[in-house]
Motif scaffolding. Structure first.
Motif, short mmCIF file in Angstrom:
data_model
loop_
_atom_site.label_atom_id
_atom_site.label_comp_id
_atom_site.label_asym_id
_atom_site.label_seq_id
_atom_site.Cartn_x
_atom_site.Cartn_y
_atom_site.Cartn_z
N UNK A 147 0.82 -1.22 0.00
CA UNK A 147 0.00 0.00 0.00
C UNK A 147 0.85 1.26 0.00
N UNK A 148 2.09 1.17 0.47
CA UNK A 148 2.98 2.33 0.53
C UNK A 148 3.86 2.44 -0.70
N UNK A 149 3.53 1.67 -1.75
CA UNK A 149 4.39 1.66 -2.94
C UNK A 149 4.33 2.97 -3.72
N UNK A 150 3.22 3.69 -3.67
CA UNK A 150 3.10 4.94 -4.41
C UNK A 150 3.50 6.11 -3.52
N UNK A 151 4.17 7.08 -4.11
CA UNK A 151 4.52 8.27 -3.31
C UNK A 151 3.26 9.06 -2.94
#
Length: 507
Positions: A147-151
Motif C-alpha cells: 500500500x505504501x508503494x506509491x509516493x
C-alpha cells in the motif's frame, strides 16, 4: 389233479414303501434349501446401477450453478496471477482543479486490498524514468508494504511512456511469471521523454523491438493490458500501448471510477484464471478405450465402456447409433440395447450395451476339433455436452461439446468338434451302457427259458406221461395228456439262475 395250463415267468421284487418315503423327503428338503438360497441371494444382491432420470437427478446436484461455484470447484484461489500496476507520477498528475493523483492513491489502496493472497504484485512508477517501487507476493505481511508503494504526491518531471513500457515488459518476462497476467497502465499525458531517453520519439526501431518483446512475453500466457487515460489528455498518451501490445483495452475514466475499475480488474483476473483452468479441463476428451474377449456366437451382447476424462465437470452423453465391422472392414449387423442418453460424472464411465450379429455358420461335426477366431470393432455414433453449458460459455470460448472418440474391440473365439480320444471314449461308454442295460433286462425283466419236464400220473398214454418243457411259456392241456389223474413239475435251470416258477393248473 387235472391237467391244466402252466405259465412260467420271472417275478419282480415288491417296492419298499419306507425307502420311497425317505427318498421323497430328501427331495423336498433339497428343494426347500434351494428356495431359501435363492431368496437370500436376492436379498443380499447389491442395488442395480442407477440409470436414466434417477441418475441424472443425483448427478445434477453436483453441477455448478454460478461463477463462484466454479471458482471453488477449480480452486482458482490456489492459482497465482501477476498484477503489474504502472502509475504516472509526473507533476501533471497533481495539477489542475481536480488532479487525478489523489484519486489514484485512494483507488490503489482498494486494489491492493482486492488482490488475493499468493498473487504477485509489481508496482512501477514513472516520470522521466521508471522505478520499481514494490515487487512480491501479496500476504498479510506484505499487503501493508504494498500500500505504501506509491509516493504521497506526484512531482516528477517528464513522461517517458516508452521507458515505462520497457520496464513493464521486464516484469512480464520474468522466469517465474504466472500464466495469467494483468497490466494496469495509468497516465494523464503525452510521451515527453527526458534528454537521453532510449525512446526519444513515438515510433522507430526501439518501439518495434518493444512490440517483438511483447509478443514473445505474451506467448503461452493470458495477458490482459488495461490502459487508463486520466486528466484533460484522456486516452491521448495511453494510445501508445497499441504500438506495443496490439490490442489493449483503452479507457478514459474520471478519477472517481478508478476504485470500481481496479476491483473489476481483479475480478477479471480471476475469471481469466478460471478460463485457463476450464480450457485445460475441456481439452480432456470423452473416449471409448475398452476391449474384451468373448465366445463367438451368432448373437453377441457387448458392453462398450464410455469414459469421461474430465476431472471436475460432468457430461451429458447421447448415443444415436452404432457401427460394427469385422477384421476385413465389412460391416455387420449391430444395434443399441437400452438407454441412449445418460450422464457421466467427472472421471466416470458409462456402459453402452450393443448387440452384434456376425455371420456365424453352423460348423457341423468336426474331428479333430477346430478353433475359429474373429475380431470385431464397434464404433459408437455418440456426442457429449459438458455441463453446465451456459455457465461455461460465459467463462471460456472453448467448445463444450464434441464427439466421443475411440472404439471398442472384441476378440471372439470358439472351438468346435471332438477329438479321436473323445469319440472312442464316447463309444466305449455307449457300449458299456448297452451291456449294462442288457444285463439288467436279462436279470430283472426277461423270462428265462424253461428247462425240465412235466410228469403226468396215470396217463392213458404212457409215452405222454413225461412232457419236455421248452420255451419261456409252455401250455399243457388235457388233449396233450389224455386220462391224466395228477401231475407234477420237475424243473431244471441253468447254473446261477434262481428257480422261480409260476404254475397254474386248471382242472
Amino acid at each position: 389233479m387235472g391237467v391244466g395250463r402252466v405259465n412260467m415267468r420271472r417275478t419282480r421284487r415288491p417296492r419298499d414303501a419306507k425307502a420311497t418315503a425317505a427318498r421323497l423327503a430328501d427331495v423336498l428338503r433339497s428343494a426347500l434349501g434351494a428356495v431359501l438360497l435363492i431368496t437370500t441371494s436376492c436379498a443380499a444382491a447389491p442395488p442395480a446401477q442407477i440409470r436414466g432420470g434417477a441418475r441424472l437427478e443425483l448427478l445434477g446436484e453436483a453441477i455448478p450453478s454460478s461463477i463462484d461455484e466454479l471458482f471453488t470447484l477449480f480452486g482458482v484461489d490456489k492459482v497465482s496471477a501477476d498484477f503489474v500496476v504502472v502509475v504516472d507520477t509526473s507533476g501533471s498528475m497533481s495539477q489542475g482543479p481536480t488532479p487525478p493523483y489523489p484519486a489514484v492513491l485512494k483507488a490503489f489502496l482498494s486494489l491492493v486490498e482486492s488482490i488475493p493472497d499468493g498473487d504477485n504484485l509489481s508496482v512501477l512508477t514513472f516520470d522521466g524514468s521508471p522505478n520499481l517501487s514494490f515487487q512480491g507476493k501479496i500476504s498479510d505481511k506484505s499487503r501493508n508494504k504494498a500500500k505504501d508503494a506509491l509516493p504521497a504526491t506526484a512531482t516528477g518531471e517528464g513522461t517517458d511512456i516508452g521507458s515505462a513500457l520497457d520496464a513493464t515488459l521486464r516484469r512480464l518476462e520474468r522466469a517465474d511469471s504466472a500464466d495469467v497476467q494483468t497490466v494496469i497502465f495509468l497516465t494523464d499525458g503525452q510521451h515527453v521523454p527526458a534528454p537521453g531517453s532510449a525512446f526519444p520519439t513515438t515510433s522507430g526501431p526501439e518501439w518495434d523491438q518493444l512490440r517483438v518483446r511483447a509478443d514473445q512475453a505474451r506467448r503461452g500466457h493470458d495477458t490482459q493490458v488495461l490502459g487508463i487515460g486520466l486528466g484533460e489528455q484522456g486516452a491521448g498518451g495511453i494510445e501508445l500501448l497499441r504500438q506495443v501490445f496490439g490490442n489493449p483495452e483503452i479507457n478514459s475514466l474520471p478519477p472517481d471510477q478508478l476504485a470500481d475499475f481496479f476491483r473489476e480488474s481483479v475480478r477479471r483476473s480471476q475469471l481469466a484464471r478460471l478460463a485457463t483452468l476450464v480450457d485445460k479441463e475441456l481439452a480432456n476428451p470423452v473416449t471409448v478405450e475398452s476391449k474384451g474377449s468373448m465366445p463367438l456366437e451368432p448373437t453377441m451382447d457387448v458392453d462398450v465402456v464410455v469414459h469421461s476424462n474430465l476431472k471436475k465437470l460432468p457430461v451429458d452423453l447421447s448415443v444415436s447409433g452404432v457401427t460394427a465391422t469385422n477384421a476385413d472392414g465389412d460391416q455387420i449387423d449391430a444395434e443399441l440395447i437400452g438407454a441412449k442418453k445418460s450422464q457421466i460424472g467427472p472421471g466416470g464411465s458409462e456402459t453402452v450395451n450393443v448387440r452384434i450379429e456376425p455371420p456365424v455358420k453352423n460348423p457341423g461335426f468336426k474331428v479333430p476339433p477346430v478353433t475359429e477366431q474373429a475380431k470385431f470393432t464397434i464404433q459408437l455414433n455418440a456426442t457429449y455436452q459438458v455441463l453446465p453449458k451456459d455457465l461455461l460459455a460465459r467463462v471460456s470460448g472453448t467448445a463444450t461439446s464434441g464427439e466421443v472418440q475411440g472404439q471398442h474391440s472384441v476378440d471372439a473365439i470358439r472351438t468346435y468338434g471332438r477329438s479321436v480320444r473323445e469319440i472312442l471314449t464316447l463309444l466305449a461308454m455307449v457300449l458299456l451302457t448297452l451291456l449294462v442295460l442288457a444285463w439288467l433286462y436279462r436279470r430283472f425283466l426277461q423270462l428265462p427259458k424253461l428247462v425240465g419236464v412235466f410228469v403226468v400220473d396215470s396217463a392213458a398214454a404212457p409215452e405222454k406221461s413225461v412232457i419236455q418243457l421248452k420255451g419261456k411259456h409252455h401250455r399243457i392241456t388235457a388233449k396233450d395228456v389224455p386220462g391224466a389223474g395228477g401231475a407234477k413239475i420237475e424243473l431244471f435251470t441253468r447254473r446261477g439262475k434262481p428257480k422261480r416258477v409260476f404254475a397254474r393248473v386248471d382242472t
